[in-house]
Design a protein around this motif. Structure first.
Motif, PDB file in Angstrom:
ATOM      1  N   LEU A   1       0.817  -1.211   0.000  1.00 31.33           N
ATOM      2  CA  LEU A   1       0.000   0.000   0.000  1.00 31.33           C
ATOM      3  C   LEU A   1       0.854   1.266   0.000  1.00 31.33           C
ATOM      4  O   LEU A   1       0.516   2.251  -0.661  1.00 31.33           O
ATOM      5  N   GLN A   2       1.972   1.208   0.749  1.00 33.57           N
ATOM      6  CA  GLN A   2       2.840   2.379   0.788  1.00 33.57           C
ATOM      7  C   GLN A   2       3.367   2.711  -0.610  1.00 33.57           C
ATOM      8  O   GLN A   2       3.307   3.862  -1.046  1.00 33.57           O
TER       9      GLN A   2
ATOM     10  N   ILE B   1      -9.976  -1.258   1.992  1.00 31.49           N
ATOM     11  CA  ILE B   1      -9.005  -0.326   2.583  1.00 31.49           C
ATOM     12  C   ILE B   1      -9.736   0.888   3.162  1.00 31.49           C
ATOM     13  O   ILE B   1      -9.405   1.368   4.255  1.00 31.49           O
TER      14      ILE B   1
ATOM     15  N   ARG C   1     -11.048  -0.177   6.412  1.00 36.83           N
ATOM     16  CA  ARG C   1      -9.983  -0.171   7.430  1.00 36.83           C
ATOM     17  C   ARG C   1      -9.756   1.250   7.952  1.00 36.83           C
ATOM     18  O   ARG C   1      -9.621   1.476   9.150  1.00 36.83           O
ATOM     19  N   VAL C   2      -9.716   2.186   7.014  1.00 35.20           N
ATOM     20  CA  VAL C   2      -9.499   3.586   7.407  1.00 35.20           C
ATOM     21  C   VAL C   2     -10.585   4.030   8.383  1.00 35.20           C
ATOM     22  O   VAL C   2     -10.324   4.742   9.350  1.00 35.20           O
ATOM     23  N   HIS C   3     -11.808   3.568   8.146  1.00 34.12           N
ATOM     24  CA  HIS C   3     -12.927   3.981   9.006  1.00 34.12           C
ATOM     25  C   HIS C   3     -13.014   3.149  10.289  1.00 34.12           C
ATOM     26  O   HIS C   3     -13.930   3.362  11.084  1.00 34.12           O
ATOM     27  N   GLY C   4     -12.094   2.204  10.453  1.00 34.34           N
ATOM     28  CA  GLY C   4     -12.042   1.478  11.728  1.00 34.34           C
ATOM     29  C   GLY C   4     -12.420   0.013  11.651  1.00 34.34           C
ATOM     30  O   GLY C   4     -12.478  -0.664  12.689  1.00 34.34           O
TER      31      GLY C   4
ATOM     32  N   VAL D   1      -7.905  11.906   4.330  1.00 32.41           N
ATOM     33  CA  VAL D   1      -7.173  11.383   5.485  1.00 32.41           C
ATOM     34  C   VAL D   1      -5.686  11.369   5.153  1.00 32.41           C
ATOM     35  O   VAL D   1      -5.302  11.248   3.987  1.00 32.41           O
ATOM     36  N   ASP D   2      -4.880  11.503   6.184  1.00 31.95           N
ATOM     37  CA  ASP D   2      -3.441  11.393   5.993  1.00 31.95           C
ATOM     38  C   ASP D   2      -3.112   9.908   6.057  1.00 31.95           C
ATOM     39  O   ASP D   2      -3.073   9.320   7.133  1.00 31.95           O
ATOM     40  N   ALA D   3      -2.936   9.298   4.905  1.00 30.86           N
ATOM     41  CA  ALA D   3      -2.692   7.851   4.847  1.00 30.86           C
ATOM     42  C   ALA D   3      -1.264   7.592   4.409  1.00 30.86           C
ATOM     43  O   ALA D   3      -0.893   7.921   3.280  1.00 30.86           O
ATOM     44  N   LEU D   4      -0.486   7.039   5.316  1.00 32.42           N
ATOM     45  CA  LEU D   4       0.908   6.681   5.028  1.00 32.42           C
ATOM     46  C   LEU D   4       1.671   7.856   4.409  1.00 32.42           C
ATOM     47  O   LEU D   4       2.438   7.697   3.454  1.00 32.42           O
ATOM     48  N   GLY D   5       1.429   9.022   4.952  1.00 34.67           N
ATOM     49  CA  GLY D   5       2.190  10.202   4.542  1.00 34.67           C
ATOM     50  C   GLY D   5       1.583  10.985   3.397  1.00 34.67           C
ATOM     51  O   GLY D   5       2.211  11.938   2.911  1.00 34.67           O
TER      52      GLY D   5
END
Lengths: 161, 124
Positions: free
Chosen positions: A4-5, A24, A27-30, A116-120
């Motif tokens: 993913l990164q 994914i 996952r972001v939402h929990g 969202v801030d996802a992996l930078g």
């Protein structure tokens, strides 16, 4: 497994317009469910198609489930000729969708995202309400438990706020 | 929430956000205070035109959209008691990056288990 990164690095490096949906996004939402692939809705403009083709090219995309000897060229022409692609790549399974049932195209769905801030990377992710709508619209039996979990997350979020 | 039940609360919110009394809003919209009061109390079913005028007078546009009707699906409801809420609460405490990294770690573990299984079974 999804790298993913590397996936997000590549898409952001090439300024691809995309929205994360599917597992994914859950996952972001929990969500506690583990997902094996990444699904994104991408913009269908000529420029954006060129960007996503360039971004994913290093990962050697191939049609998932297709015979290995099937002629397949990962190119702007191919992506323009199609719409939704389920791909196997060197960094994992990636679904790129020009249009999604219940959500339409990138331009339709972007109003229903959170950043969202996802992996930078600041990344558009479909919001929880619309993620549930997309899963309901997909109508797949395997999504029913996932929808139940997402609705519980919605309730937990409502209680929190 | 349906349109019928949401109009009163939305109008109240618009009026409050515009810092207007019912009478002031009614004056701006060219109607009577009692009309605003009855709508906010849910005692009347106003026309779309009346509602639009009131929202505009409060400084807002009322935007409507159609959405799929949210019905309670008994199958989905049946799944809910079996879902471990503690996992969800725990996940919500984590950052987005943590949630994604855990996904990757569990994937790796799953792959390793599958590899070990193939070795044990002597399959390639």
């Amino acid at each position: 497994m999804i790298g993913l990164q590397r996936f997000l690095d590549a898409l952001h490096k090439h300024h691809v317009e995309f929205i994360v949906i599917g597992g994914i996004a859950a996952r972001v939402h929990g969500s506690a469910r583990i997902t094996q692939d990444v699904d994104v809705v991408y913009g269908r403009s000529d420029e954006n198609v060129a960007r996503i083709v360039k971004a994913l090219a290093p990962f050697k995309p191939f049609l998932r489930g297709a015979p290995p000897d099937l002629p397949f060229e990962w190119s702007v022409r191919t992506v323009k000729a199609g719409l939704n692609f389920t791909l196997r790549t060197t960094i994992g399974d990636i679904d790129i969708l020009g249009e999604v049932t219940g959500g339409g195209r990138y331009e339709d769905l972007v109003a229903h995202t959170v950043t969202v801030d996802a992996l930078g990377h600041p990344t558009f992710v479909v919001n929880l309400e619309w993620l549930i709508r997309l899963k309901r619209a997909a109508g797949r039996p395997r999504d029913l438990e996932a929808i139940a979990e997402l609705e519980l997350l919605q309730e937990l979020g409502a209680k929190k706020s | 929430m349906t349109l019928r039940t949401s109009i009163p609360s939305l109008l109240r919110e618009a009026r409050n956000r515009g810092a207007l009394s019912q009478r002031a809003l009614a004056d701006f919209a060219g109607t009577a205070q009692s009309v605003v009061g009855r709508i906010e109390a849910g005692l009347t079913s106003p026309t779309v035109e009346t509602v639009s005028q009131l929202f505009e007078a409060a400084g807002f546009d009322l935007k409507m959209e159609i959405v799929p009707r949210q019905t309670v699906d008994p199958v989905i409801e049946a799944y809910k008691p079996g879902i471990d809420r503690t996992l969800l609460v725990e996940n919500l405490r984590r950052s987005v990056d943590e949630r994604l990294r855990i996904n990757a770690e569990v994937q790796l573990f799953g792959n390793e288990l599958r590899r070990a299984m193939r070795v044990a079974e002597g399959t390639p």
